[in-house]
Design a protein around this motif. Structure first.
Motif, mmCIF file in Angstrom:
data_model
loop_
_atom_site.group_PDB
_atom_site.id
_atom_site.type_symbol
_atom_site.label_atom_id
_atom_site.label_comp_id
_atom_site.label_asym_id
_atom_site.label_seq_id
_atom_site.Cartn_x
_atom_site.Cartn_y
_atom_site.Cartn_z
ATOM 1 N N MET A 1 -1.336 4.826 2.393
ATOM 2 C CA MET A 1 -0.051 4.717 2.205
ATOM 3 C C MET A 1 0.705 5.162 3.388
ATOM 4 S SD MET A 1 1.118 6.495 -1.430
ATOM 5 C CE MET A 1 0.885 5.661 -3.069
ATOM 6 N N LYS A 2 1.625 4.469 3.918
ATOM 7 C CA LYS A 2 2.371 4.903 5.020
ATOM 8 C C LYS A 2 3.425 6.087 4.573
ATOM 9 C CE LYS A 2 2.000 0.323 7.232
ATOM 10 N NZ LYS A 2 2.574 -0.709 7.861
ATOM 11 N N ARG A 3 3.881 6.479 5.594
ATOM 12 C CA ARG A 3 4.684 7.780 5.499
ATOM 13 C C ARG A 3 6.030 7.549 4.766
ATOM 14 N NH1 ARG A 3 4.480 12.438 7.681
ATOM 15 N NH2 ARG A 3 2.833 11.727 9.291
ATOM 16 N N LYS A 4 6.646 6.148 4.826
ATOM 17 C CA LYS A 4 8.002 6.133 4.087
ATOM 18 C C LYS A 4 7.382 5.930 2.663
ATOM 19 C CE LYS A 4 10.353 3.787 7.635
ATOM 20 N NZ LYS A 4 11.121 2.480 8.161
ATOM 21 N N GLU A 5 6.247 5.291 2.336
ATOM 22 C CA GLU A 5 5.862 5.055 0.994
ATOM 23 C C GLU A 5 5.599 6.358 0.220
ATOM 24 O OE1 GLU A 5 2.345 2.603 1.561
ATOM 25 O OE2 GLU A 5 3.648 0.807 1.546
ATOM 26 N N ILE A 6 4.780 7.384 1.005
ATOM 27 C CA ILE A 6 4.686 8.740 0.350
ATOM 28 C C ILE A 6 6.128 9.307 0.078
ATOM 29 C CG2 ILE A 6 3.671 11.038 1.222
ATOM 30 C CD1 ILE A 6 1.902 9.574 2.967
ATOM 31 N N LYS A 7 6.992 9.377 1.122
ATOM 32 C CA LYS A 7 8.234 9.943 0.986
ATOM 33 C C LYS A 7 8.959 9.195 -0.132
ATOM 34 C CE LYS A 7 9.325 11.609 5.336
ATOM 35 N NZ LYS A 7 10.414 11.801 6.355
ATOM 36 N N ALA A 8 8.777 7.950 -0.630
ATOM 37 C CA ALA A 8 9.386 7.116 -1.591
ATOM 38 C C ALA A 8 8.749 7.472 -3.046
ATOM 39 C CB ALA A 8 9.178 5.768 -1.657
ATOM 40 N N LEU A 9 7.517 7.992 -3.016
ATOM 41 C CA LEU A 9 7.142 8.586 -4.193
ATOM 42 C C LEU A 9 7.878 9.681 -4.997
ATOM 43 C CD1 LEU A 9 3.405 8.946 -3.445
ATOM 44 C CD2 LEU A 9 4.210 7.361 -4.939
ATOM 45 N N HIS A 10 8.507 10.486 -4.213
ATOM 46 C CA HIS A 10 9.458 11.630 -4.546
ATOM 47 C C HIS A 10 10.666 10.912 -5.582
ATOM 48 C CE1 HIS A 10 7.005 14.790 -3.163
ATOM 49 N NE2 HIS A 10 6.671 14.001 -2.009
ATOM 50 N N ASP A 11 10.772 9.773 -5.171
ATOM 51 C CA ASP A 11 12.185 9.060 -5.794
ATOM 52 C C ASP A 11 11.899 8.336 -6.920
ATOM 53 O OD1 ASP A 11 13.752 10.263 -3.527
ATOM 54 O OD2 ASP A 11 13.645 8.466 -2.304
ATOM 55 N N LYS A 12 10.743 8.169 -7.241
ATOM 56 C CA LYS A 12 10.276 7.200 -8.366
ATOM 57 C C LYS A 12 10.246 8.069 -9.789
ATOM 58 C CE LYS A 12 7.403 4.004 -5.882
ATOM 59 N NZ LYS A 12 8.029 2.760 -6.099
ATOM 60 N N THR A 13 10.465 7.750 -10.806
ATOM 61 C CA THR A 13 10.596 8.137 -12.222
ATOM 62 C C THR A 13 9.025 8.627 -12.522
ATOM 63 O OG1 THR A 13 10.493 6.216 -13.383
ATOM 64 C CG2 THR A 13 12.493 6.725 -12.960
ATOM 65 N N ILE A 14 9.026 9.350 -13.475
ATOM 66 C CA ILE A 14 7.520 9.630 -14.098
ATOM 67 C C ILE A 14 6.742 8.313 -14.521
ATOM 68 C CG2 ILE A 14 6.338 10.960 -16.115
ATOM 69 C CD1 ILE A 14 8.197 13.179 -15.500
ATOM 70 N N LYS A 15 7.637 7.493 -15.385
ATOM 71 C CA LYS A 15 6.946 6.447 -15.825
ATOM 72 C C LYS A 15 6.418 5.470 -14.469
ATOM 73 C CE LYS A 15 8.016 2.100 -18.818
ATOM 74 N NZ LYS A 15 9.102 1.785 -19.442
ATOM 75 N N GLU A 16 7.357 5.268 -13.633
ATOM 76 C CA GLU A 16 6.840 4.457 -12.411
ATOM 77 C C GLU A 16 5.411 5.163 -11.776
ATOM 78 O OE1 GLU A 16 11.057 2.658 -10.958
ATOM 79 O OE2 GLU A 16 10.562 4.347 -10.234
ATOM 80 N N LEU A 17 5.521 6.393 -11.641
ATOM 81 C CA LEU A 17 4.426 7.024 -11.074
ATOM 82 C C LEU A 17 2.953 6.963 -11.970
ATOM 83 C CD1 LEU A 17 5.939 10.450 -9.984
ATOM 84 C CD2 LEU A 17 5.130 8.568 -8.415
ATOM 85 N N ASP A 18 3.250 6.935 -13.292
ATOM 86 C CA ASP A 18 1.994 6.762 -14.419
ATOM 87 C C ASP A 18 1.791 5.225 -13.765
ATOM 88 O OD1 ASP A 18 2.107 9.219 -15.493
ATOM 89 O OD2 ASP A 18 3.443 8.507 -16.834
ATOM 90 N N GLU A 19 2.790 4.391 -13.890
ATOM 91 C CA GLU A 19 2.163 3.055 -13.568
ATOM 92 C C GLU A 19 1.181 2.885 -12.387
ATOM 93 O OE1 GLU A 19 5.628 0.560 -13.913
ATOM 94 O OE2 GLU A 19 5.767 0.955 -16.110
ATOM 95 N N LEU A 20 1.888 3.477 -11.197
ATOM 96 C CA LEU A 20 0.977 3.567 -9.971
ATOM 97 C C LEU A 20 -0.104 4.045 -10.121
ATOM 98 C CD1 LEU A 20 3.990 4.518 -7.345
ATOM 99 C CD2 LEU A 20 2.625 2.448 -7.529
ATOM 100 N N LEU A 21 -0.370 5.477 -10.930
ATOM 101 C CA LEU A 21 -1.658 5.951 -11.004
ATOM 102 C C LEU A 21 -2.671 5.145 -11.647
ATOM 103 C CD1 LEU A 21 -2.926 8.758 -10.520
ATOM 104 C CD2 LEU A 21 -2.266 9.496 -12.633
ATOM 105 N N SER A 22 -2.100 4.334 -12.635
ATOM 106 C CA SER A 22 -3.133 3.673 -13.448
ATOM 107 C C SER A 22 -3.724 2.224 -12.670
ATOM 108 C CB SER A 22 -2.525 3.051 -14.844
ATOM 109 O OG SER A 22 -1.625 2.245 -14.714
ATOM 110 N N GLY A 23 -2.609 1.952 -11.790
ATOM 111 C CA GLY A 23 -3.034 0.925 -11.020
ATOM 112 C C GLY A 23 -4.077 1.201 -9.920
#
Length: 66
Positions: A1-23
């Motif tokens: 992940m690039k730095r911008k993508e890492i910072k964008a993780l903090h703006d995502k909802t829990i549901k979006e993070l769960d989807e990213l995690l499963s992927g």
């Protein structure tokens, strides 16, 4: 992940993070199978995938109520 993508993780909802995690888990499993089959010779891909998983899990744990 690039730095911008890492910072964008903090703006995502829990549901979006769960989807990213499963992927991310699916990508890691697929890459492990390809490594075992000899299709991948560079193990740095696995290290990056594990690091991404850890980043997502860290953000999820920060969001958990105490």
């Amino acid at each position: 992940m690039k730095r911008k993508e890492i910072k964008a993780l903090h703006d995502k909802t829990i549901k979006e993070l769960d989807e990213l995690l499963s992927g991310a888990y699916q990508n890691l499993a697929k890459s492990r199978l390809e490594l075992a089959a000899g299709k991948i010779k560079d193990t740095k891909i696995l290290v990056k995938l594990r690091d991404d998983l850890a980043r997502i899990q860290t953000v999820l744990k920060e969001r958990q109520p105490k």
